[in-house]
Scaffold this active site. Structure first.
Site, PDB file in Angstrom:
ATOM      1  N   LYS A 263      53.549 -34.449  17.011  1.00 46.78           N
ATOM      2  CA  LYS A 263      54.376 -33.401  16.172  1.00 46.78           C
ATOM      3  C   LYS A 263      53.421 -32.110  15.854  1.00 46.78           C
ATOM      4  CE  LYS A 263      56.940 -31.955  12.868  1.00 46.78           C
ATOM      5  NZ  LYS A 263      58.016 -30.923  13.205  1.00 46.78           N
TER       6      LYS A 263
ATOM      7  N   CYS B  69      59.186 -22.497  16.865  1.00 47.28           N
ATOM      8  CA  CYS B  69      59.895 -23.372  16.030  1.00 47.28           C
ATOM      9  C   CYS B  69      60.909 -22.383  15.148  1.00 47.28           C
ATOM     10  CB  CYS B  69      58.675 -23.901  14.914  1.00 47.28           C
ATOM     11  SG  CYS B  69      59.763 -24.520  13.544  1.00 47.28           S
TER      12      CYS B  69
ATOM     13  N   GLY C 259      64.914 -30.386  27.158  1.00 44.02           N
ATOM     14  CA  GLY C 259      66.298 -30.034  26.392  1.00 44.02           C
ATOM     15  C   GLY C 259      67.136 -31.106  26.907  1.00 44.02           C
TER      16      GLY C 259
HETATM   17  O1  RRO Z   1      59.672 -28.794  12.120  1.00 43.69           O
HETATM   18  C1  RRO Z   1      60.636 -28.184  12.888  1.00 43.69           C
HETATM   19  O2  RRO Z   1      61.684 -27.920  11.821  1.00 43.69           O
HETATM   20  C2  RRO Z   1      60.677 -27.927  14.135  1.00 43.69           C
HETATM   21  C3  RRO Z   1      59.733 -27.582  15.164  1.00 43.69           C
HETATM   22 BR1  RRO Z   1      57.813 -27.320  14.462  1.00 43.69          BR
HETATM   23  C4  RRO Z   1      60.089 -27.180  16.271  1.00 43.69           C
HETATM   24  O3  RRO Z   1      59.239 -26.672  17.170  1.00 43.69           O
HETATM   25  N1  RRO Z   1      61.365 -27.293  16.783  1.00 43.69           N
HETATM   26  C5  RRO Z   1      62.247 -27.767  15.959  1.00 43.69           C
HETATM   27  O4  RRO Z   1      63.423 -27.922  16.305  1.00 43.69           O
HETATM   28  N2  RRO Z   1      62.134 -28.128  14.748  1.00 43.69           N
END
Ligand code: RRO
Length: 307
Positions: free
Chosen positions: A45, A131, A244
């Protein structure tokens, strides 16, 4: 048996099936549910300089053939990552790639410097410049070729480990961002992060996501990911990692034919964290049925009508 190893930068992976960032925690949470030593690699993460709570709820909603998230970069921060997680990566039997995110070049660089200063046991960085869910968390880099090149080269200078830039589909021309990351010294590119989406409850008339827009993932975005991987792989010489909506060996094969050297399984992990293992079994069966000797020879072999 076919040769399913794949090489990205100076690393050869035992197979091309990786677990995607944000869908596999820090790789240590589910030891009884899945044997992670079967994966080619896991991507953890996104980590920022400081710990983050993330966005208020609701931050996940199911949508047709997928889901929208707006987690908002919830994570433990780099200090805790290197002190509590990284030591455990020495013997989990699977290469770990650390996804990192920041709101400035300095933040990304500091995360890398801190991680490089310890024996982190990670093999590289996936740099999140995509993100969709925070105002300052990377996407401002991922939509701008100049900023992408500059950030990539600063990270490149700070590590000899793998540098993989994770691209956003939410751009006008993904090829220009890909080329900028390559020019900055990236070893590889991963594509794609989630696609902006929205969901509304018609009964309550409310948005189903606190931040109104979130990141759409799952099978709904597979055609978007395939197109991005194909475009990017034709634009650059470095390997591309496809992401994806991959849930089956067939999906993985399509991504490899489109130009991916490896693939990441994301949303499907929420249904079954062992999806990657069944994808790997499917992939091996496909190679045997098709008499294909190596995964490497399949990369980018799609036949298109136009060049
Ligand atoms: O944490 C998020 O909301 C998030 C991240 Br870091 C990302 O790279 N892609 C996403 O869809 N959610």
């Amino acid at each position: 048996m076919a040769d399913i190893t794949v090489t990205i930068g100076k690393h050869t992976f035992q197979n091309p099936v990786f677990a995607a960032s944000g869908t596999f925690g820090y790789g240590l949470e589910n030891p009884d549910l899945v044997d992670i030593s079967a994966f080619g690699a896991i991507v953890t993460k996104s980590i920022t300089r400081q710990p983050r709570e993330g966005n208020p709820p609701p931050r996940i909603v199911e949508t047709p053939s997928g889901m929208i998230n707006s987690i908002g970069l919830s994570n433990i921060g780099v200090d805790k990552y290197v002190s509590d997680m990284a030591p455990k990566y020495a013997d989990i039997g699977c290469p770990v790639i650390m996804n990192i995110a920041g709101s400035s070049e300095d933040e990304y660089c500091e995360i890398v410097e801190i991680t490089e200063s310890v024996n982190s046991n990670i093999i590289g960085y996936e740099v999140n410049i995509s993100c969709p869910n925070v105002k300052h968390g990377g996407i401002e880099f991922g939509v701008n070729a100049e900023l992408t090149e500059s950030l990539t080269s600063k990270i490149r200078k700070r590590t000899g480990k793998l540098v993989i830039m994770k691209l956003s589909p939410n751009v006008t021309d993904i090829r220009s961002i890909a080329k900028a990351a390559e020019a900055g010294g990236a070893d590889a590119l991963s594509a794609i992060n989630t696609v902006y989406g929205m969901s509304i409850n018609p009964h309550t008339k409310k948005s189903e996501i606190y931040t109104t827009y979130g990141g759409l993932s799952g099978p709904a975005i597979k055609p978007v990911g395939l197109a991005c991987v194909h475009k990017v792989s034709l634009a650059v010489d470095v390997p591309v990692i496809g992401i994806g909506g991959i849930t089956s060996g067939k999906d993985a094969v399509e991504y490899i034919l489109a130009g991916a050297s490896a693939i990441q399984v994301g949303t499907a992990n929420y249904r079954d964290p062992a999806t990657g293992i069944s994808i790997l079994d499917d992939l091996k069966r496909y190679l045997a049925e098709q008499n294909i000797a190596t995964v490497a020879e399949m990369i980018g072999m799609v036949e298109t009508y136009e060049s």
